[in-house]
Design a protein around this motif. Structure first.
Motif, PDB file in Angstrom:
ATOM      1  N   HIS A  51       0.628  -1.394   0.112  1.00 27.35           N
ATOM      2  CA  HIS A  51       0.365   0.045  -0.267  1.00 27.35           C
ATOM      3  C   HIS A  51       0.810   1.685  -0.043  1.00 27.35           C
ATOM      4  CE1 HIS A  51      -3.780  -2.421   1.210  1.00 27.35           C
ATOM      5  NE2 HIS A  51      -3.021  -3.507   1.937  1.00 27.35           N
ATOM      6  N   THR A  52       0.317   2.422  -0.549  1.00 25.37           N
ATOM      7  CA  THR A  52       1.077   3.619  -1.142  1.00 25.37           C
ATOM      8  C   THR A  52       1.032   4.271   0.961  1.00 25.37           C
ATOM      9  OG1 THR A  52       0.566   3.762  -2.926  1.00 25.37           O
ATOM     10  CG2 THR A  52       0.985   6.103  -1.808  1.00 25.37           C
ATOM     11  N   GLN A  53       2.010   4.553   1.296  1.00 23.55           N
ATOM     12  CA  GLN A  53       2.350   5.384   2.373  1.00 23.55           C
ATOM     13  C   GLN A  53       2.577   7.049   2.645  1.00 23.55           C
ATOM     14  OE1 GLN A  53       5.780   2.944   3.807  1.00 23.55           O
ATOM     15  NE2 GLN A  53       4.508   2.900   5.548  1.00 23.55           N
ATOM     16  N   TYR A  54       1.363   8.027   2.831  1.00 19.03           N
ATOM     17  CA  TYR A  54       1.795   8.613   3.248  1.00 19.03           C
ATOM     18  C   TYR A  54       2.298   9.766   4.544  1.00 19.03           C
ATOM     19  CZ  TYR A  54      -1.492   7.539  -0.194  1.00 19.03           C
ATOM     20  OH  TYR A  54      -2.721   7.699  -1.614  1.00 19.03           O
ATOM     21  N   ILE A  55       3.420  10.159   3.897  1.00 21.22           N
ATOM     22  CA  ILE A  55       3.912  10.964   5.232  1.00 21.22           C
ATOM     23  C   ILE A  55       4.315  12.463   5.389  1.00 21.22           C
ATOM     24  CG2 ILE A  55       6.477  10.717   6.038  1.00 21.22           C
ATOM     25  CD1 ILE A  55       6.808   8.219   4.093  1.00 21.22           C
ATOM     26  N   GLU A  56       3.419  12.855   6.194  1.00 21.27           N
ATOM     27  CA  GLU A  56       3.442  14.752   5.669  1.00 21.27           C
ATOM     28  C   GLU A  56       4.707  14.995   6.541  1.00 21.27           C
ATOM     29  OE1 GLU A  56       1.285  18.247   8.162  1.00 21.27           O
ATOM     30  OE2 GLU A  56       0.290  15.773   8.773  1.00 21.27           O
ATOM     31  N   VAL A  57       5.420  16.121   5.770  1.00 20.47           N
ATOM     32  CA  VAL A  57       6.527  16.651   6.222  1.00 20.47           C
ATOM     33  C   VAL A  57       5.741  18.024   6.263  1.00 20.47           C
ATOM     34  CG1 VAL A  57       8.056  15.048   4.739  1.00 20.47           C
ATOM     35  CG2 VAL A  57       7.064  16.800   2.928  1.00 20.47           C
ATOM     36  N   PHE A  58       6.872  19.616   6.531  1.00 27.33           N
ATOM     37  CA  PHE A  58       6.229  20.443   7.026  1.00 27.33           C
ATOM     38  C   PHE A  58       7.611  21.671   6.944  1.00 27.33           C
ATOM     39  CE2 PHE A  58       4.947  17.879  10.686  1.00 27.33           C
ATOM     40  CZ  PHE A  58       3.940  17.684  10.688  1.00 27.33           C
ATOM     41  N   PRO A  59       7.421  21.838   5.477  1.00 22.54           N
ATOM     42  CA  PRO A  59       8.538  22.558   4.786  1.00 22.54           C
ATOM     43  C   PRO A  59       8.267  24.212   5.245  1.00 22.54           C
ATOM     44  CG  PRO A  59       6.874  22.303   3.084  1.00 22.54           C
ATOM     45  CD  PRO A  59       6.513  21.941   4.723  1.00 22.54           C
ATOM     46  N   LYS A  60       9.333  25.020   5.105  1.00 23.80           N
ATOM     47  CA  LYS A  60       9.281  26.451   5.886  1.00 23.80           C
ATOM     48  C   LYS A  60       8.678  27.241   4.844  1.00 23.80           C
ATOM     49  CE  LYS A  60      12.549  25.713   9.715  1.00 23.80           C
ATOM     50  NZ  LYS A  60      14.016  26.261   9.848  1.00 23.80           N
ATOM     51  N   THR A  61       9.228  26.779   3.476  1.00 20.80           N
ATOM     52  CA  THR A  61       8.868  27.801   1.977  1.00 20.80           C
ATOM     53  C   THR A  61       8.719  26.521   1.568  1.00 20.80           C
ATOM     54  OG1 THR A  61      11.449  26.775   0.893  1.00 20.80           O
ATOM     55  CG2 THR A  61      11.008  28.763   2.600  1.00 20.80           C
ATOM     56  N   ILE A  62       7.849  27.305   0.157  1.00 23.87           N
ATOM     57  CA  ILE A  62       6.146  25.983  -0.782  1.00 23.87           C
ATOM     58  C   ILE A  62       7.776  26.833  -1.872  1.00 23.87           C
ATOM     59  CG2 ILE A  62       4.908  27.634  -1.158  1.00 23.87           C
ATOM     60  CD1 ILE A  62       5.109  23.893  -0.618  1.00 23.87           C
ATOM     61  N   VAL A  63       7.247  28.062  -2.473  1.00 26.82           N
ATOM     62  CA  VAL A  63       8.075  27.977  -3.666  1.00 26.82           C
ATOM     63  C   VAL A  63       9.282  28.412  -4.068  1.00 26.82           C
ATOM     64  CG1 VAL A  63       8.108  30.134  -5.483  1.00 26.82           C
ATOM     65  CG2 VAL A  63       6.158  29.799  -3.889  1.00 26.82           C
ATOM     66  N   ASN A  64       9.939  27.586  -5.247  1.00 23.68           N
ATOM     67  CA  ASN A  64      10.654  27.099  -5.669  1.00 23.68           C
ATOM     68  C   ASN A  64      11.541  27.882  -6.818  1.00 23.68           C
ATOM     69  OD1 ASN A  64      11.244  25.150  -3.606  1.00 23.68           O
ATOM     70  ND2 ASN A  64      10.291  24.279  -5.345  1.00 23.68           N
ATOM     71  N   LYS A  65      12.956  28.599  -6.882  1.00 22.45           N
ATOM     72  CA  LYS A  65      13.460  29.537  -7.289  1.00 22.45           C
ATOM     73  C   LYS A  65      14.124  28.439  -8.813  1.00 22.45           C
ATOM     74  CE  LYS A  65      14.845  33.549  -9.965  1.00 22.45           C
ATOM     75  NZ  LYS A  65      13.733  33.939 -10.440  1.00 22.45           N
ATOM     76  N   VAL A  66      13.264  28.534 -10.098  1.00 22.25           N
ATOM     77  CA  VAL A  66      14.476  27.907 -11.636  1.00 22.25           C
ATOM     78  C   VAL A  66      15.029  28.954 -11.915  1.00 22.25           C
ATOM     79  CG1 VAL A  66      13.616  26.390 -13.207  1.00 22.25           C
ATOM     80  CG2 VAL A  66      11.761  26.625 -11.139  1.00 22.25           C
ATOM     81  N   GLU A  67      15.973  27.731 -11.671  1.00 23.40           N
ATOM     82  CA  GLU A  67      17.542  28.973 -12.837  1.00 23.40           C
ATOM     83  C   GLU A  67      17.537  28.209 -13.679  1.00 23.40           C
ATOM     84  OE1 GLU A  67      19.411  30.905 -10.575  1.00 23.40           O
ATOM     85  OE2 GLU A  67      17.597  32.806 -10.627  1.00 23.40           O
ATOM     86  N   SER A  68      17.155  27.494 -15.145  1.00 21.53           N
ATOM     87  CA  SER A  68      17.850  26.776 -16.057  1.00 21.53           C
ATOM     88  C   SER A  68      17.314  27.372 -17.924  1.00 21.53           C
ATOM     89  CB  SER A  68      16.768  25.195 -16.019  1.00 21.53           C
ATOM     90  OG  SER A  68      16.619  24.701 -17.591  1.00 21.53           O
ATOM     91  N   LYS A 115       1.121  19.842   3.851  1.00 19.51           N
ATOM     92  CA  LYS A 115      -0.251  19.839   4.390  1.00 19.51           C
ATOM     93  C   LYS A 115      -0.331  21.856   4.196  1.00 19.51           C
ATOM     94  CE  LYS A 115      -2.112  15.501   5.875  1.00 19.51           C
ATOM     95  NZ  LYS A 115      -2.756  15.311   7.558  1.00 19.51           N
ATOM     96  N   ASN A 116       0.837  22.069   4.738  1.00 18.31           N
ATOM     97  CA  ASN A 116       1.243  23.757   4.811  1.00 18.31           C
ATOM     98  C   ASN A 116       1.404  24.733   4.024  1.00 18.31           C
ATOM     99  OD1 ASN A 116       3.482  22.681   5.001  1.00 18.31           O
ATOM    100  ND2 ASN A 116       4.294  24.096   6.510  1.00 18.31           N
ATOM    101  N   ALA A 117       1.026  23.063   2.357  1.00 18.07           N
ATOM    102  CA  ALA A 117       1.754  24.368   1.673  1.00 18.07           C
ATOM    103  C   ALA A 117       0.652  25.857   1.197  1.00 18.07           C
ATOM    104  CB  ALA A 117       1.506  24.030   0.399  1.00 18.07           C
ATOM    105  N   PRO A 118      -0.882  25.688   1.519  1.00 19.01           N
ATOM    106  CA  PRO A 118      -1.213  26.712   1.392  1.00 19.01           C
ATOM    107  C   PRO A 118      -0.929  28.115   1.970  1.00 19.01           C
ATOM    108  CG  PRO A 118      -2.884  25.117   1.492  1.00 19.01           C
ATOM    109  CD  PRO A 118      -1.187  24.400   2.046  1.00 19.01           C
ATOM    110  N   GLN A 119      -0.850  27.000   3.351  1.00 22.82           N
ATOM    111  CA  GLN A 119      -0.574  28.947   4.015  1.00 22.82           C
ATOM    112  C   GLN A 119       0.542  29.679   3.827  1.00 22.82           C
ATOM    113  OE1 GLN A 119      -2.035  26.100   5.557  1.00 22.82           O
ATOM    114  NE2 GLN A 119      -3.691  26.375   5.790  1.00 22.82           N
ATOM    115  N   LEU A 120       1.456  28.335   3.640  1.00 27.45           N
ATOM    116  CA  LEU A 120       2.960  28.764   3.309  1.00 27.45           C
ATOM    117  C   LEU A 120       3.268  30.144   1.684  1.00 27.45           C
ATOM    118  CD1 LEU A 120       5.550  25.938   3.636  1.00 27.45           C
ATOM    119  CD2 LEU A 120       5.409  28.111   5.037  1.00 27.45           C
ATOM    120  N   LEU A 121       2.017  29.873   0.670  1.00 32.48           N
ATOM    121  CA  LEU A 121       2.256  30.084  -0.152  1.00 32.48           C
ATOM    122  C   LEU A 121       1.382  32.015   0.078  1.00 32.48           C
ATOM    123  CD1 LEU A 121       1.926  30.434  -3.369  1.00 32.48           C
ATOM    124  CD2 LEU A 121      -0.269  29.719  -3.398  1.00 32.48           C
TER     125      LEU A 121
END
Length: 365
Positions: A51-68, A115-121
């Motif tokens: 079965h697929t496992q879902y693991i909650e993590v708690f990032p401090k930021t959600i938006v990443n800068k892309v430079e390619s 789960k905290n991605a919307p708040q971080l955004l």
């Protein structure tokens, strides 16, 4: 263990419903569990938790800068890490190693959720230093993978974007995006959204082993149709193109997408960087032993004799005769079926740092 050993010691059991059939050792870990013999009693360990496992993590930021240089500068955000879709070729597999997991089956089985991605955004949009620029859902794994139906993290993030009138681009291969037509339609009216739907082929038998937990190609075309009929700018990504496996389908995919309303198309050629080479080769020889050598060598021919080329400007499109023939086929197909792509630009002028409380669609408490 090298690639050839994996092929020669092919296990009798094939794990249906999963893309990767192996768990390569994580290069960042000093110790790891390996199988010494396929015939041993430990062979079930690969699927000890089916079965697929879902693991909650708690990032401090959600938006990443892309430079390619390949995709230009910009931003991306990923509400999930790992992806249950199980696409064999996915470049995001290697990033799972940073979390201590394998790029193989664990990439599909252990999904990290934010789960905290919307708040971080929302916190980001409130900052005086933030200047609006399109943010991509998702630069890494699909924001509409199966667990999104329950958690609705992507939907809530879209609500934040609508509230602040912030532009986004989206790429997905899941019909779950149609759940959010209400939000996307409102954003489209404000020129705040553009969507690309990934369609690698029209061969369903191939999809079921190459992208085992994704929606059918037929339903992806319905997604294109529904999005465009609701006024949402939409195109198709024929990506990645795998020489001698999906390359024949380029004209058919673009024609079908155009008939359903798509007016833009893009493509990349598969490259097998990091552990993806081991995973893909194992899968290729198990599923297509009659053409595996030819497919493998054609991929090598597109990347200067290896299956991966990390050079900017070359890594996504390849080079050489086979890569050029793919480019020409794609170019001719687009010219034939999508001759007049409409202009599109985001409206960055309507961004409101304090948001629109009358459009507030999620509770920040």
């Amino acid at each position: 263990m090298n690639d050839d050993m994996i092929i020669e010691q092919k296990p009798k059991e094939y794990f249906d419903g999963r893309g990767a059939q192996v768990n390569p050792a994580n290069k960042f870990l000093k110790t790891s569990y390996v199988q010494e013999h396929w015939e041993g009693i430990d062979e079930d360990s690969l699927m000890e938790n089916k079965h697929t496992q879902y693991i909650e993590v708690f990032p401090k930021t959600i938006v990443n800068k892309v430079e390619s240089p390949d995709v230009g500068s910009g931003y991306s955000m990923n509400p999930y890490q790992g992806c249950e879709h199980g696409c064999l070729y996915c470049y995001a597999r290697n990033s799972h190693e940073y979390w201590g997991y394998s790029a193989g089956m664990e990439f599909e089985q252990k999904i990290l959720i934010k789960k905290n991605a919307p708040q971080l955004l929302e916190e980001l949009f409130k900052k005086e230093s933030w200047e609006p620029e399109p943010i991509m859902f998702s630069g890494n794994t699909d924001c509409y993978q199966p667990i999104e139906k329950k958690l609705q993290i992507t939907r809530t993030m879209l609500e934040v974007c609508l509230k602040y009138r912030h532009p986004v681009s989206m790429i997905t291969k899941n019909a779950l995006i149609l759940r959010d037509l209400d939000i996307l339609s409102e954003m489209a009216k404000l020129r705040l959204v553009h969507v690309m739907v990934t369609i690698t082929s029209l061969n369903e038998d191939l999809r079921m082993v190459m992208e085992p937990r994704t929606v059918t190609y037929k339903n992806r075309l319905k997604v294109v149709n529904q999005l465009t009929s609701h006024g949402i700018p939409c195109g198709v990504m024929v990506a990645p193109i795998i020489p001698h496996l999906t390359s024949y389908d380029i004209p058919a995919v673009i024609e079908a997408a155009a008939k359903n309303g798509a007016r833009r198309a893009g493509y990349t050629i598969v490259r097998l960087n990091g552990q993806i080479g081991v995973i893909f080769k194992d899968w290729l020889y198990k599923n297509f032993p009659d053409r595996a050598e030819k497919v493998w060598h054609h991929i090598e021919a597109c990347h200067g004799g290896t299956v991966n080329d990390s050079r900017y400007g070359k890594r996504m499109r390849g080079e050489g005769q086979i890569a050029e023939s793919i480019r020409q086929l794609f170019k001719i197909s687009v010219k034939k079926f999508m001759p007049d792509p409409p202009e599109f630009s985001y409206d960055l002028s309507i961004f409101k740092r304090k948001g629109h409380e009358q459009l507030s669609l999620f509770d920040t408490k």
